[in-house]
Scaffold this motif. Structure first.
Motif, PDB file in Angstrom:
ATOM      1  N   THR A   1       0.840  -1.203   0.000  1.00 32.22           N
ATOM      2  CA  THR A   1       0.000   0.000   0.000  1.00 32.22           C
ATOM      3  C   THR A   1       0.874   1.250   0.000  1.00 32.22           C
ATOM      4  OG1 THR A   1      -1.985   0.984   0.951  1.00 32.22           O
ATOM      5  CG2 THR A   1      -0.311   0.234   2.508  1.00 32.22           C
ATOM      6  N   HIS A   2       0.248   2.399  -0.092  1.00 35.81           N
ATOM      7  CA  HIS A   2       0.959   3.677  -0.143  1.00 35.81           C
ATOM      8  C   HIS A   2       1.001   4.327   1.243  1.00 35.81           C
ATOM      9  CE1 HIS A   2      -3.008   5.584  -0.162  1.00 35.81           C
ATOM     10  NE2 HIS A   2      -3.339   4.679  -1.074  1.00 35.81           N
ATOM     11  N   GLY A   3       1.812   5.380   1.348  1.00 37.04           N
ATOM     12  CA  GLY A   3       2.051   6.028   2.630  1.00 37.04           C
ATOM     13  C   GLY A   3       0.817   6.533   3.344  1.00 37.04           C
ATOM     14  N   PHE A   4      -0.085   7.193   2.620  1.00 33.06           N
ATOM     15  CA  PHE A   4      -1.289   7.714   3.261  1.00 33.06           C
ATOM     16  C   PHE A   4      -2.113   6.578   3.867  1.00 33.06           C
ATOM     17  CE2 PHE A   4      -5.764   9.006   3.208  1.00 33.06           C
ATOM     18  CZ  PHE A   4      -5.694  10.113   4.029  1.00 33.06           C
ATOM     19  N   ALA A   5      -2.211   5.457   3.164  1.00 31.19           N
ATOM     20  CA  ALA A   5      -2.967   4.307   3.682  1.00 31.19           C
ATOM     21  C   ALA A   5      -2.286   3.705   4.907  1.00 31.19           C
ATOM     22  CB  ALA A   5      -3.145   3.255   2.592  1.00 31.19           C
ATOM     23  N   ILE A   6      -0.964   3.725   4.938  1.00 35.47           N
ATOM     24  CA  ILE A   6      -0.229   3.225   6.111  1.00 35.47           C
ATOM     25  C   ILE A   6      -0.565   4.093   7.328  1.00 35.47           C
ATOM     26  CG2 ILE A   6       2.071   2.955   7.144  1.00 35.47           C
ATOM     27  CD1 ILE A   6       3.070   2.278   4.257  1.00 35.47           C
ATOM     28  N   ALA A   7      -0.473   5.409   7.152  1.00 34.40           N
ATOM     29  CA  ALA A   7      -0.776   6.328   8.254  1.00 34.40           C
ATOM     30  C   ALA A   7      -2.220   6.174   8.706  1.00 34.40           C
ATOM     31  CB  ALA A   7      -0.500   7.767   7.821  1.00 34.40           C
TER      32      ALA A   7
ATOM     33  N   VAL B   1       0.443   9.404  12.649  1.00 32.37           N
ATOM     34  CA  VAL B   1       1.759   9.483  12.023  1.00 32.37           C
ATOM     35  C   VAL B   1       1.744  10.651  11.051  1.00 32.37           C
ATOM     36  CG1 VAL B   1       3.489   8.265  10.660  1.00 32.37           C
ATOM     37  CG2 VAL B   1       2.021   6.979  12.221  1.00 32.37           C
ATOM     38  N   GLU B   2       2.578  11.622  11.313  1.00 32.14           N
ATOM     39  CA  GLU B   2       2.673  12.795  10.459  1.00 32.14           C
ATOM     40  C   GLU B   2       3.560  12.480   9.251  1.00 32.14           C
ATOM     41  OE1 GLU B   2       0.893  15.441  11.167  1.00 32.14           O
ATOM     42  OE2 GLU B   2       0.245  14.671  13.111  1.00 32.14           O
ATOM     43  N   ALA B   3       3.279  13.118   8.134  1.00 35.95           N
ATOM     44  CA  ALA B   3       4.037  12.897   6.900  1.00 35.95           C
ATOM     45  C   ALA B   3       5.529  13.152   7.106  1.00 35.95           C
ATOM     46  CB  ALA B   3       3.492  13.781   5.785  1.00 35.95           C
ATOM     47  N   GLY B   4       5.865  14.141   7.932  1.00 39.88           N
ATOM     48  CA  GLY B   4       7.260  14.476   8.188  1.00 39.88           C
ATOM     49  C   GLY B   4       8.029  13.388   8.917  1.00 39.88           C
TER      50      GLY B   4
END
Length: 108
Positions: A24-30, A43-46
């Motif tokens: 999966t992609h980062g947004f879905a992980i967060a 979890v912030e993108a930074g």
């Protein structure tokens, strides 16, 4: 609400655990981490994207560009065999640590 940044070393295991379910992609992980923790962990993108980069460089993750369900170009991540082995080790370690902390909290 505590952020995963404040939980030393927890971010990588949370990422690996979420990827155990599949690529999966980062947004879905967060989003998964936030939902699975019932909105306690965010979890912030930074923090997320540098961790994903480090983990990819370390061979724990494999990454490739694909189109997301929202028809956007996104980098998808998945666990490598090395990442699955690392997750197993880290999960055992964290379960031991959390059990020890729980014992201390019950006694104090």
């Amino acid at each position: 609400m505590p952020k995963t940044d404040n939980l030393q070393g927890a971010l990588e295991i949370l990422i690996m655990k979420s990827l155990r379910r599949g690529s999966t992609h980062g947004f879905a992980i967060a989003s998964y981490i936030q939902q699975a923790s019932e909105d306690v962990l965010r979890v912030e993108a930074g923090s997320l994207y540098p961790a994903l980069h480090r983990m990819t460089e370390a061979g724990l993750l494999k990454a490739e560009w694909r189109t997301s369900d929202a028809s956007r170009r996104a980098r998808f991540y998945e666990l490598t065999a090395k990442g699955r082995r690392q997750l197993d080790l880290e999960e055992k370690k964290w379960l031991g640590i959390s059990a020890a902390v729980a014992k201390v909290l019950r006694m104090a």
